[in-house]
Design an enzyme around this catalytic site. Structure first.
Site, short mmCIF file in Angstrom:
data_model
loop_
_atom_site.label_atom_id
_atom_site.label_comp_id
_atom_site.label_asym_id
_atom_site.label_seq_id
_atom_site.Cartn_x
_atom_site.Cartn_y
_atom_site.Cartn_z
N GLY A 50 -4.64 -16.46 -4.60
CA GLY A 50 -3.40 -17.12 -5.02
C GLY A 50 -2.76 -17.78 -3.82
N ARG A 51 -1.44 -17.93 -3.90
CA ARG A 51 -0.74 -18.66 -2.83
C ARG A 51 -0.93 -17.99 -1.47
NH1 ARG A 51 3.99 -19.31 -7.08
NH2 ARG A 51 3.29 -17.19 -7.44
N ILE A 52 -0.81 -16.66 -1.43
CA ILE A 52 -0.92 -15.98 -0.13
C ILE A 52 -2.36 -16.02 0.37
CG2 ILE A 52 -0.55 -13.81 1.12
CD1 ILE A 52 1.74 -13.21 -0.89
N ARG B 171 -10.64 -14.46 -9.95
CA ARG B 171 -11.05 -14.70 -11.34
C ARG B 171 -11.32 -16.17 -11.58
NH1 ARG B 171 -6.41 -12.13 -14.61
NH2 ARG B 171 -5.52 -13.20 -12.86
N ILE C 180 -2.79 -6.13 2.39
CA ILE C 180 -1.37 -6.50 2.40
C ILE C 180 -0.89 -6.68 0.96
CG2 ILE C 180 -1.15 -7.62 4.65
CD1 ILE C 180 -1.66 -10.28 2.94
N ALA C 181 -1.71 -6.20 0.00
CA ALA C 181 -1.38 -6.46 -1.41
C ALA C 181 -0.56 -5.32 -2.00
CB ALA C 181 -2.66 -6.70 -2.19
N ARG C 182 -1.23 -4.27 -2.42
CA ARG C 182 -0.54 -3.13 -3.00
C ARG C 182 -1.38 -1.87 -2.77
NH1 ARG C 182 3.47 -5.38 -3.10
NH2 ARG C 182 4.84 -5.89 -4.82
N GLU D 158 3.05 5.26 -1.77
CA GLU D 158 4.01 5.07 -0.67
C GLU D 158 5.43 5.34 -1.17
OE1 GLU D 158 2.85 0.91 -0.01
OE2 GLU D 158 4.82 0.28 -0.71
N HIS E 219 4.82 -1.25 4.78
CA HIS E 219 5.05 -2.32 3.79
C HIS E 219 6.06 -3.35 4.31
CE1 HIS E 219 4.70 -3.18 -0.78
NE2 HIS E 219 4.93 -4.29 -0.11
N ILE E 220 5.69 -3.99 5.41
CA ILE E 220 6.63 -4.92 6.06
C ILE E 220 6.06 -6.34 6.17
CG2 ILE E 220 7.90 -3.17 7.37
CD1 ILE E 220 6.15 -3.97 9.83
C1 DGY Z 1 6.04 -8.47 -2.40
O1 DGY Z 1 6.84 -9.39 -2.38
O2 DGY Z 1 5.35 -8.22 -3.39
C2 DGY Z 1 5.96 -7.65 -1.18
O3 DGY Z 1 4.89 -6.78 -1.21
C3 DGY Z 1 7.25 -6.90 -0.99
O4 DGY Z 1 7.39 -5.95 -1.98
#
Ligand code: DGY
Length: 337
Positions: free
Chosen positions: A158-160, A180, A239-241, A270, A288-289
């Site tokens: 996606g965008r990121i 996908r 860096i997702a979840r 977390e 989560h920063i």
């Molecule tokens: C998001 O924007 O989804 C970052 O993980 C902050 O929660």
């Protein structure tokens, strides 16, 4: 002047953002961030028209059941797996998130974690701070892994993901990705990115960055079986979840040298972090920063506030929140405002 509408803000926010809300509505702000139970959230939302919530606030059907006043929930984040969107939509509650404003900052941070994990930055710093650099360091101490010139794998484009890919050309990397849907050809050319299936991504990537949303389908998308397919010399960045990676399987792979290193900003459950991960020198861990630059966190907070005000019928975008997740709800309130 008494305002007719009230909103609840689940954590402290920048004063200027709160002031922009307070021009139109009464604002109740929590003084600290806390993990609240469903019953506590339900009570907080019982007598407000809208709320700004974050990832630790799980707003599901039980939280909004029977609430006839609540009109809008503005999430502080692009990811919104903490919201039960179907339940909010069924209840006629507008839901919004904060896309775009954080894309570049989060992509920067993916690179920070990748470089730190590959080059053992945090581990070397801990060693130095412990006063252990007393001479006698060998030429072959602190050997890390190269990033430049390697193949970068990206899961989720996606965008990121695309912003991460764009940065790879500065490191002379080739990019492979799995998503996908494939990117349009022009975008693939721009990022020099090649779509591959997931198995090929795992096997070919020298380093792998995870940037996909967390859903029932992506739960443990990287587990023991997937880790076993990756190169032993690979670095994994999440860096997702939390929950996309099986943290127990990851800790075992890192401990046993089946994966070289990991850079992790998110964790299953977390703020608790699996103790096995905390013990590993080859894991770079952060709380989560990824979106936490001063400019970006301010922009996210302002976007959440703008979304909320617009959803409640105020400001220049009244009735049209800039990042609405369930537009089908808008029509339902059309006659009311
Ligand atoms: C998001 O924007 O989804 C970052 O993980 C902050 O929660």
């Amino acid at each position: 002047m008494t305002k007719q509408q009230s909103v609840w803000v689940s954590r402290p926010l920048f004063p200027e953002v709160l002031a922009s809300l307070a021009q139109y509505v009464d604002v109740r702000v929590e003084t600290k961030e806390a993990k609240r139970t469903q019953a506590q959230l339900r009570a907080k939302l019982a007598d407000v028209d809208g709320a700004i919530v974050g990832l630790s606030d799980r707003v599901d059907a039980s939280v909004v059941a029977g609430n006839r006043r609540l009109r809008a929930i503005a999430n502080l984040g692009v990811g919104y797996n903490n919201l039960d969107l179907a339940a909010l939509t069924a209840a006629g509650i507008l839901a919004t998130n904060t896309p775009d404003v954080l894309t570049q900052t989060v992509a920067d941070y993916a690179w920070a974690l990748l470089l730190a994990a590959a080059r053992r930055v945090n581990s070397a710093e801990r060693w130095l701070r412990a006063g252990r650099w007393r001479g006698g360091m060998r030429f072959d101490d602190w050997l890390g892994l190269d990033v430049h010139g390697k193949t970068l794998g990206i899961l989720g484009m996606g965008r990121i993901g695309q912003a991460v890919a764009r940065r790879a050309s500065g490191f002379d990397m080739s990019v492979i990705y799995h998503n996908r849907s494939r990117l349009p050809e022009a975008a693939e050319r721009e990022y020099r990115a090649v779509w591959v299936d997931k198995a090929e991504l795992l096997q070919q990537a020298d380093h792998l960055v995870l940037v996909l949303p967390y859903t029932a389908q992506s739960h443990h998308a990287i587990g023991a079986a997937e880790l076993a397919q990756m190169k032993r010399s690979a670095v994994l960045v999440n860096i997702a979840r939390g929950g996309i990676v099986d943290d127990v399987a990851l800790a075992a792979a890192l401990r046993e040298g089946r994966l070289a290193a990991a850079g992790l900003d998110v964790f299953e459950g977390e703020p608790a972090v699996n103790p096995a991960l905390r013990e590993l020198e080859n894991a770079v861990l952060s709380p989560h920063i990824a979106s936490a630059s001063a400019d970006t966190r301010r922009a996210m907070a302002q976007l959440a506030a703008d979304n909320l005000l617009a959803a409640l019928g105020h400001g220049p975008r009244a009735g049209h929140p800039p990042s609405l997740l369930n537009p089908q709800v808008v029509g339902r309130h059309a006659g009311e405002t």
